[in-house]
Design an enzyme around this catalytic site. Structure first.
Site, mmCIF file in Angstrom:
data_model
loop_
_atom_site.group_PDB
_atom_site.id
_atom_site.type_symbol
_atom_site.label_atom_id
_atom_site.label_comp_id
_atom_site.label_asym_id
_atom_site.label_seq_id
_atom_site.Cartn_x
_atom_site.Cartn_y
_atom_site.Cartn_z
ATOM 1 N N GLU A 55 59.272 153.019 99.324
ATOM 2 C CA GLU A 55 58.419 154.187 99.149
ATOM 3 C C GLU A 55 57.213 153.713 98.327
ATOM 4 O OE1 GLU A 55 60.351 157.549 97.324
ATOM 5 O OE2 GLU A 55 58.497 158.723 97.411
ATOM 6 N N ARG A 280 73.561 148.106 94.629
ATOM 7 C CA ARG A 280 72.252 147.802 94.029
ATOM 8 C C ARG A 280 72.365 146.599 93.122
ATOM 9 N NH1 ARG A 280 68.886 152.367 94.374
ATOM 10 N NH2 ARG A 280 67.237 151.858 92.915
ATOM 11 N N LYS A 290 61.580 152.467 89.551
ATOM 12 C CA LYS A 290 60.127 152.609 89.549
ATOM 13 C C LYS A 290 59.678 153.724 88.613
ATOM 14 C CE LYS A 290 60.139 152.488 94.042
ATOM 15 N NZ LYS A 290 59.794 152.653 95.446
HETATM 16 P P1 ATP Z 1 63.580 152.973 92.464
HETATM 17 O O1 ATP Z 1 64.760 153.690 91.895
HETATM 18 O O2 ATP Z 1 63.215 151.765 91.712
HETATM 19 O O3 ATP Z 1 62.410 153.857 92.714
HETATM 20 P P2 ATP Z 1 64.159 153.261 95.183
HETATM 21 O O4 ATP Z 1 65.455 153.017 95.814
HETATM 22 O O5 ATP Z 1 63.756 154.666 95.032
HETATM 23 O O6 ATP Z 1 64.099 152.458 93.854
HETATM 24 P P3 ATP Z 1 62.585 152.510 97.408
HETATM 25 O O7 ATP Z 1 61.165 152.146 97.473
HETATM 26 O O8 ATP Z 1 63.038 153.748 98.046
HETATM 27 O O9 ATP Z 1 62.976 152.507 95.885
HETATM 28 O O10 ATP Z 1 63.475 151.297 97.872
HETATM 29 C C1 ATP Z 1 63.265 150.540 99.036
HETATM 30 C C2 ATP Z 1 64.547 149.836 99.351
HETATM 31 O O11 ATP Z 1 64.912 148.980 98.266
HETATM 32 C C3 ATP Z 1 65.671 150.814 99.556
HETATM 33 O O12 ATP Z 1 66.343 150.468 100.740
HETATM 34 C C4 ATP Z 1 66.548 150.631 98.351
HETATM 35 O O13 ATP Z 1 67.889 150.794 98.698
HETATM 36 C C5 ATP Z 1 66.252 149.198 97.932
HETATM 37 N N1 ATP Z 1 66.458 149.014 96.495
HETATM 38 C C6 ATP Z 1 65.856 149.683 95.490
HETATM 39 N N2 ATP Z 1 66.328 149.281 94.297
HETATM 40 C C7 ATP Z 1 67.247 148.322 94.557
HETATM 41 C C8 ATP Z 1 68.089 147.509 93.742
HETATM 42 N N3 ATP Z 1 68.086 147.611 92.412
HETATM 43 N N4 ATP Z 1 68.916 146.633 94.362
HETATM 44 C C9 ATP Z 1 68.911 146.521 95.699
HETATM 45 N N5 ATP Z 1 68.142 147.247 96.515
HETATM 46 C C10 ATP Z 1 67.316 148.143 95.965
HETATM 47 MG MG MG Z 2 63.699 155.793 96.957
#
Ligand code: ATP
Ligand code: MG
Length: 577
Positions: A55, A280, A290
Site C-alpha cells: 500500500e 510476519r 508503517k
Molecule cells: P505495515 O503494518 O508496516 O503498514 P502492511 O502489511 O500494512 O504493513 P502493506 O504495504 O500492506 O503493509 O504490505 C505489503 C505486503 O508486505 C503485504 O503482503 C504484507 O503482508 C507484507 N508485509 C508487511 N509487513 C511485513 C512483515 N513484517 N513481514 C513480512 N511481510 C510483511
Molecule cells: Mg496493509
C-alpha cells in the site's frame, strides 16, 4: 572509554580468523513445498505467478523485504514471474511520493517485476464485479451507520443480526449503488455489503463491506471515483485479474481467506489464485509498522524515512546494509507459520558476513591522540603499499603515508593501566598496523593535566617486510598520518529503541522507549585521504572499528560516514553481564 583488560581490542581484524564466506543453503519450507507440488501436478499449467502488493502509504521496511524475498524468490525459483501491484484503494492514507520510493527499494533489493499494476487501474472492473454480485442477490446497499454495523455484527460468541436493508430488492440496490458512484450521497450514508452469513463463526463472513463512499480525490484517478473498494474486495479480484497463481501474504490474512475464496467463487472470473499465509518478520529493538514509522518521521524523532536508524530499506541502504545481506538474512530465517521475534544481532551478523567478504580495509581514528615520532625526519613522507583486503589479494593494494606526526585512538593509550593492557602506555611498546613498532618515551600534558600528545620513537628494523618485522609485541593498533589524514564527520548509530519490544506494553507509548543514545556524531575523526573522494554508498571496514558507508551528504571537503555495524556485537556482552 578504554577497557583495560581486553586483549582482543588490539589488532585482530574481523575476517582474519574466519574461513569460508559461505552461501547459506536453501532451506525448504511449506510454501516452497506447496508450489513444488503444484508445479509437479501441472496446476496452472505449471506456471508460478506471484505479486508483491504494497500500500503506498509509507516507505518499505525490512519486514516488507521478507515478503518481497518470498514472492519474488519463489517465482524466480520456479521460472515464473512477479508483479508489483500498488494496493492503492485508500486515498486518504496514500501519497504519490511513496510509489517512487517503493519501486526504488524493490529494485535496490535486486528484484524486478514482470508488470507494474495498481489496484486503482481495476476500479472500473471491480465496480462491474460488485454489480454482478448485486444482480446475483449476493450483495446489497446498506444504510446502517458504522456504529450500528458494529452492534449488528455480533461477537466471537454471539451471532450477528441482519441489517433491515439485507433484503433490499436487487433493482433497488443496483440503483442505489449507481447513485453512490454518481456522488449523490455523503460519506458514510451507505455501504455495499456482501450477503454471506450473519451467523458465520468467522466474523469476516458476516456480510463484509465491499464499498464505501469517500469523497476524497485519489492521486491516480482524481475525482472520477467517490466509492472505493475495501481491501478484501479489491485484493483477491486484483490477484485473479492478473492471473496470479500463488498469493503469498502474512498470517493476519488467514481469517480473510474464506472471504477471498467466496468472492472469487461468486463472480465470473476464471482464475482462482491460492492464498497462502506465512508469519510476519519481526525484529527486536525496532518497530516494523508503517504507521509507527511515520510517527517517528512526522514527530521529528528521526531525520526522515531514510534516517540510518530506521528499519526502512531506505534507512538501511543509507546506513550501508548490503541488499544481499538482507536477502540472505531472510533466507536463513526461513518461512513458517509461527510468529517470532528475530534478534537484531542475527541481521547484523548477516551484514558483517557480507561486508567482511567485500569491504576494502582502511584506517580511521575516531578520537585522535597525537604522536610525534621523535626519530622520524620531519619533512619525510614514507609510502606504504598495503593490501585492501587481508584475504583477497585480487582486490589489490592502497598506498598510505606515514609521517613524523600521526594520530592514534585516545583509547589505545593509558597513562596508568592495569595488568593486561596491551596497547600503548608510558615506556611500553605497540605495533602500528602495516608499519613498525613504536615505544612511548614521553607523555606531554596540557595545562589542565590532560594528555596533549605523546613522544614516541620507532624501531626501523621492525618495518613490515624487514627481518625485524617478526619481532613480537602484544598489541597492534591503527593510526593515520596527521599531515595526510583528512578530517571527517562520523556518525555512530546504535539501537533506535532501548528495549527489545517497544510495543509490548499497551499502556506505554512506544516513543517513550526511544534510545536517547541512538546517534553519536563525531566531528573530528581522521580518515585516510583517498576515502574522502569516494562516492555515496561506498563501503569500507575501518580496521578495529567497524564497517562504514559514505553518506549521500558527504563531500570531498567534508566527508561524512555512517557506521553500518561495529565489528563485534557490543550488546551481546551487555546481555551476558
Ligand atoms: P505495515 O503494518 O508496516 O503498514 P502492511 O502489511 O500494512 O504493513 P502493506 O504495504 O500492506 O503493509 O504490505 C505489503 C505486503 O508486505 C503485504 O503482503 C504484507 O503482508 C507484507 N508485509 C508487511 N509487513 C511485513 C512483515 N513484517 N513481514 C513480512 N511481510 C510483511
Ligand atoms: Mg496493509
Amino acid at each position: 572509554m578504554s577497557s583495560p583488560t581486553d586483549k582482543d581490542q588490539t589488532m585482530k581484524t574481523q575476517g582474519e580468523d574466519s574461513s569460508a564466506f559461505g552461501t547459506p543453503e536453501l532451506r525448504t519450507h511449506f510454501i516452497r513445498n506447496r508450489i513444488r507440488e503444484d508445479v509437479a501436478a501441472g496446476r496452472n499449467d505449471g506456471r508460478v505467478i506471484t505479486r508483491f502488493p504494497p500500500e503506498p502509504n509509507g516507505f518499505l521496511h525490512i519486514g516488507h523485504a521478507k515478503s518481497i524475498c518470498i514472492n519474488f524468490g519463489m517465482a524466480d525459483e520456479f521460472g515464473g514471474s512477479t508483479n508489483l501491484r500498488f494496493d492503492d484503494t485508500n486515498p486518504e492514507r496514500e501519497e504519490a511520493l511513496y510509489y517512487e520510493r517503493i519501486m526504488e527499494d524493490v529494485r535496490w533489493l535486486g528484484f524486478d517485476w514482470q508488470a507494474l499494476h495498481h489496484a486503482s487501474d481495476y476500479f472500473e472492473q471491480l465496480y462491474g464485479f460488485a454489480c454482478e454480485l448485486i444482480e446475483r442477490g449476493l450483495a446489497y446497499v446498506d444504510s446502517l451507520s458504522a456504529e450500528q454495523m458494529r452492534e449488528y455484527r455480533g461477537t466471537l460468541t454471539e451471532p450477528g443480526r441482519a441489517s433491515p436493508d439485507r433484503d433490499r430488492a436487487i433493482a433497488e440496490s443496483l440503483e442505489l449503488f449507481k447513485r453512490m458512484r454518481a456522488g449523490e450521497f455523503s460519506d458514510g450514508s451507505y455501504t455495499l455489503r456482501a450477503k454471506i452469513d450473519m451467523s458465520a463463526a468467522n466474523i469476516n463472513l458476516r456480510d463484509p463491506i465491499l464499498y464505501r463512499i469517500r469523497k476524497i480525490p485519489h492521486h491516480r484517478t482524481g475525482d472520477r471515483w467517490c466509492v472505493y473498494p475495501t481491501y478484501d474486495f479489491a485484493h483477491g479480484i486484483s490477484d485473479a485479474i492478473e492471473g496470479i497463481t500463488h498469493s503469498l501474504c502474512t498470517l493476519e490474512f488467514e481469517d480473510h481467506r474464506p472471504l477471498y475464496d467466496w468472492l472469487l467463487d461468486h463472480i465470473s472470473i476464471d482464475c482462482h489464485p491460492q492464498q497462502i499465509e506465512f508469519a510476519r518478520g519481526n525484529i527486536d529493538f525496532t518497530v516494523l509498522s508503517k504507521r509507527r514509522l511515520k510517527r517517528l518521521v512526522t514527530e521529528g524523532h528521526v531525520d526522515g524515512w531514510d534516517d540510518p536508524r530506521m528499519p526502512t530499506l531506505a534507512g538501511l541502504r543509507r546506513r550501508g546494509y548490503p541488499p544481499l545481506a538482507i536477502r540472505r538474512f531472510w533466507e536463513s530465517v526461513g518461512v513458517s507459520k509461527s510468529e517470532s521475534i528475530i534478534p537484531m544481532i542475527v541481521l547484523e551478523n548477516a551484514v558483517r558476513d557480507e561486508l567482511n567478504e567485500r569491504a576494502p580495509r582502511s584506517m580511521a581514528v575516531l578520537r585522535p591522540l597525537k604522536i610525534v615520532l621523535s626519530n622520524f625526519p620531519a619533512d619525510e613522507t614514507r609510502w606504504l603499499e598495503v593490501p585492501l583486503h587481508p584475504q583477497r589479494e585480487e582486490m589489490g593494494t592502497r598506498r598510505i603515508a606515514i609521517t613524523r606526526e600521526i594520530y592514534i585512538e585516545q583509547d589505545d593509550f593509558m597513562l596508568d593501566p592495569p595488568g593486561k593492557f596491551f596497547r600503548l602506555k608510558p615506556g611500553g611498546e605497540v605495533r602500528l598496523r602495516n608499519a613498525f613498532i613504536i615505544r612511548c618515551d614521553e607523555v606531554v600534558t596540557a595545562a589542565d593535566g590532560s594528555v596533549d600528545h605523546l613522544v614516541c620513537s620507532f624501531d626501523p628494523d621492525t618495518m613490515s617486510g624487514l627481518p625485524g618485522a617478526s619481532r613480537k609485541v602484544k598489541g597492534t593498533i591503527h593510526w593515520v598520518s596527521a599531515s595526510h589524514g583528512k578530517r571527517a564527520t562520523v556518525r555512530l548509530y546504535d539501537r533506535l529503541f532501548s528495549v527489545a519490544n517497544p510495543t509490548a506494553d499497551r499502556d506505554t507509548d512506544f516513543i517513550e522507549h526511544l534510545n536517547p543514545q541512538s546517534l553519536e556524531t563525531i566531528d573530528d575523526a581522521v580518515i585516510e585521504p583517498d576515502l574522502a573522494a569516494q562516492p555515496s554508498g561506498h563501503q569500507v571496514q575501518f580496521e578495529r572499528t567497524g564497517y562504514f558507508a559514505v553518506d549521500p551528504d558527504s563531500t570531498p571537503e567534508q566527508p561524512l560516514l555512517n557506521r553500518t555495524v561495529s565489528l563485534r556485537d557490543s550488546w551481546a556482552k551487555i546481555a551476558q553481564s
